[in-house]
Each structure stands twice: as structure tokens, then as C-alpha cells.
Design a protein around this motif. Structure first.
Motif, PDB file in Angstrom:
ATOM      1  N   GLY A 103      25.556  18.896  23.896  1.00 22.34           N
ATOM      2  CA  GLY A 103      24.357  19.600  23.528  1.00 22.34           C
ATOM      3  C   GLY A 103      24.726  20.702  22.828  1.00 22.34           C
ATOM      4  O   GLY A 103      23.853  21.051  21.772  1.00 22.34           O
ATOM      5  N   ASP A 104      25.835  21.537  23.199  1.00 16.57           N
ATOM      6  CA  ASP A 104      26.122  22.454  22.203  1.00 16.57           C
ATOM      7  C   ASP A 104      26.949  22.131  20.812  1.00 16.57           C
ATOM      8  O   ASP A 104      26.663  22.977  19.876  1.00 16.57           O
ATOM      9  N   ARG A 105      27.708  21.038  21.050  1.00 12.96           N
ATOM     10  CA  ARG A 105      28.701  20.652  20.065  1.00 12.96           C
ATOM     11  C   ARG A 105      27.883  19.903  18.655  1.00 12.96           C
ATOM     12  O   ARG A 105      28.318  19.874  17.749  1.00 12.96           O
ATOM     13  N   SER A 106      26.679  19.270  19.096  1.00 16.95           N
ATOM     14  CA  SER A 106      26.000  18.311  18.445  1.00 16.95           C
ATOM     15  C   SER A 106      24.678  18.523  18.197  1.00 16.95           C
ATOM     16  O   SER A 106      23.957  18.622  19.384  1.00 16.95           O
ATOM     17  N   THR A 107      23.779  18.496  17.215  1.00 14.48           N
ATOM     18  CA  THR A 107      22.593  18.399  17.053  1.00 14.48           C
ATOM     19  C   THR A 107      21.990  17.039  17.542  1.00 14.48           C
ATOM     20  O   THR A 107      22.765  15.942  17.507  1.00 14.48           O
ATOM     21  N   ALA A 108      20.749  16.886  17.755  1.00 15.20           N
ATOM     22  CA  ALA A 108      20.202  15.525  18.048  1.00 15.20           C
ATOM     23  C   ALA A 108      20.340  14.570  16.951  1.00 15.20           C
ATOM     24  O   ALA A 108      20.592  13.326  16.994  1.00 15.20           O
ATOM     25  N   ALA A 109      20.394  15.105  15.670  1.00 13.27           N
ATOM     26  CA  ALA A 109      20.375  14.096  14.637  1.00 13.27           C
ATOM     27  C   ALA A 109      21.929  13.693  14.559  1.00 13.27           C
ATOM     28  O   ALA A 109      22.267  12.408  14.122  1.00 13.27           O
ATOM     29  N   GLN A 110      22.835  14.680  14.943  1.00 11.42           N
ATOM     30  CA  GLN A 110      24.413  14.238  14.885  1.00 11.42           C
ATOM     31  C   GLN A 110      24.432  13.131  16.066  1.00 11.42           C
ATOM     32  O   GLN A 110      25.427  12.123  15.820  1.00 11.42           O
ATOM     33  N   LEU A 111      23.936  13.565  17.218  1.00 13.33           N
ATOM     34  CA  LEU A 111      24.009  12.512  18.350  1.00 13.33           C
ATOM     35  C   LEU A 111      23.537  11.092  18.059  1.00 13.33           C
ATOM     36  O   LEU A 111      24.244  10.005  18.112  1.00 13.33           O
ATOM     37  N   ARG A 112      22.379  11.232  17.197  1.00 12.67           N
ATOM     38  CA  ARG A 112      21.685   9.845  16.937  1.00 12.67           C
ATOM     39  C   ARG A 112      22.407   9.285  15.711  1.00 12.67           C
ATOM     40  O   ARG A 112      22.699   7.860  15.981  1.00 12.67           O
ATOM     41  N   GLN A 113      23.177   9.660  14.892  1.00 12.18           N
ATOM     42  CA  GLN A 113      23.924   9.203  13.989  1.00 12.18           C
ATOM     43  C   GLN A 113      25.101   8.633  14.630  1.00 12.18           C
ATOM     44  O   GLN A 113      25.478   7.324  14.462  1.00 12.18           O
ATOM     45  N   ARG A 114      25.657   9.190  15.349  1.00 10.57           N
ATOM     46  CA  ARG A 114      27.040   8.701  16.332  1.00 10.57           C
ATOM     47  C   ARG A 114      26.706   7.584  17.174  1.00 10.57           C
ATOM     48  O   ARG A 114      27.336   6.494  17.096  1.00 10.57           O
ATOM     49  N   LEU A 115      25.343   7.487  17.600  1.00 11.02           N
ATOM     50  CA  LEU A 115      25.202   6.355  18.469  1.00 11.02           C
ATOM     51  C   LEU A 115      24.547   5.237  17.885  1.00 11.02           C
ATOM     52  O   LEU A 115      24.925   4.096  18.141  1.00 11.02           O
ATOM     53  N   VAL A 116      23.732   5.550  16.639  1.00 14.68           N
ATOM     54  CA  VAL A 116      23.327   4.372  15.682  1.00 14.68           C
ATOM     55  C   VAL A 116      24.848   3.618  15.037  1.00 14.68           C
ATOM     56  O   VAL A 116      24.478   2.505  15.178  1.00 14.68           O
ATOM     57  N   ASP A 117      25.278   4.654  14.432  1.00 16.73           N
ATOM     58  CA  ASP A 117      26.519   4.008  13.488  1.00 16.73           C
ATOM     59  C   ASP A 117      27.649   5.013  13.597  1.00 16.73           C
ATOM     60  O   ASP A 117      27.836   5.634  12.685  1.00 16.73           O
ATOM     61  N   ALA A 118      28.435   5.004  14.795  1.00 16.35           N
ATOM     62  CA  ALA A 118      29.480   5.612  15.022  1.00 16.35           C
ATOM     63  C   ALA A 118      30.459   5.799  13.687  1.00 16.35           C
ATOM     64  O   ALA A 118      31.142   6.834  13.513  1.00 16.35           O
ATOM     65  N   ARG A 119      30.812   4.537  13.092  1.00 15.28           N
ATOM     66  CA  ARG A 119      31.615   4.523  11.848  1.00 15.28           C
ATOM     67  C   ARG A 119      31.113   5.297  10.724  1.00 15.28           C
ATOM     68  O   ARG A 119      32.214   5.716   9.871  1.00 15.28           O
ATOM     69  N   SER A 120      30.081   5.779  10.493  1.00 10.55           N
ATOM     70  CA  SER A 120      29.523   6.484   9.565  1.00 10.55           C
ATOM     71  C   SER A 120      30.081   7.871   9.629  1.00 10.55           C
ATOM     72  O   SER A 120      30.235   8.579   8.660  1.00 10.55           O
TER      73      SER A 120
END
Length: 149
Positions: free
Chosen positions: A82-99
Motif C-alpha cells: 500500500g506504500d509502494r503502489s497506488t490502487a491504480a498501479q495495483l489494478r494494472q499489475r493484477l489485470v495485466d502484469a505484462r503491461s
């Protein structure tokens, strides 16, 4: 051989491809919850992360889930996510990690297109639902580094 780049041109070609790839990744908007999902629930998200049959997160990550033994060490620990990543960054990583990292081994939990070696029974299906993604994000956002008073 025709069509091959000389060694000197290879780094430039890779850099250009990386810029195009990153531009495509940034084009997607991950700032809002996924369509059809309500606000995430951290308790449900924790259950998904801890469940080795659903999220499989602890196969590669360690997390503050002491009841689960034999957690992974291939990926960054979930503590402090929660300190390293925003909700948007976490969402992007979960949805499409290769992006975010084209060479990652992390699966894309909410992507159905452009995947390799997907069994016929799982084609066109996501690993997690939109609501499950939002629940995991809500949980990961609670994981903050402890600060000394």
C-alpha cells in the motif's frame, strides 16, 4: 541473413519497442474500479490472497498471513504494498502484469486476450472476477510499512 538487425542496431530497436509498449500500457485507464465491481472489501481480498486455490498469490509472494505456511520468495513481499503502489498501479499489475513488466511470470488475472497456452476450458475466462480484483486491491492497500513513532 536478410531481416536481421546488426548487433549495434539491436539496443536502439529494443528501446524503441519498449517505448511503444509502455505507451500502449499507459493508454489503459486503471484509475477507477473495474466495470461492474463495487468498492473492494479488504477482508475478502485477504481471503483471496491467502487461498492457494483462488489467488495463488502466496505461491510467489510472502505476506502478513501467518496461518499460511510455505510462502513464496520469487516475487516482492506484499508487506508495504500500500506504500509502494497506488490502487491504480495495483489494478494494472493484477489485470495485466505484462503491461508493467513484459518478462514477468505473474499471471494476468483479468485478461482474456493475447495469452499463450490457455487450456480450452479456460479460454475467454479471467482468473479472478472484477470484484475479486477490487477486493485484493483493497487488502493490498491496507498493507503499510510500520513506522516508528
Amino acid at each position: 541473413m536478410p531481416g536481421l538487425l546488426p548487433n549495434a542496431a539491436l539496443p536502439a530497436a529494443l528501446a524503441a519497442a519498449a517505448v511503444l509498449f509502455l505507451a500502449d500500457a499507459r493508454a489503459a485507464d486503471y484509475s477507477s474500479p473495474l466495470q461492474g465491481a463495487a468498492a473492494g472489501d479488504a477482508a475478502r481480498g485477504r481471503a483471496i490472497v491467502a487461498n492457494r486455490q483462488v489467488g495463488l498469490c502466496l505461491l510467489c509472494h510472502t505476506g502478513p498471513i501467518p496461518e499460511e505456511r510455505f510462502q513464496g520468495n520469487l516475487a516482492p513481499p506484499l508487506d508495504g504494498a500500500g506504500d509502494r503502489s497506488t490502487a491504480a498501479q495495483l489494478r494494472q499489475r493484477l489485470v495485466d502484469a505484462r503491461s508493467m513488466n513484459p518478462s514477468t511470470i505473474m499471471p494476468s488475472y483479468y485478461k482474456t486476450e493475447g495469452l499463450a497456452r490457455v487450456s480450452a476450458a479456460h479460454q475467454g475466462k479471467t482468473i479472478l472476477t472484477a470484484q475479486q480484483i477490487e477486493d485484493v486491491i483493497a487488502y493490498l492497500q491496507t498493507l503499510r510499512a510500520e513506522r516508528a513513532p
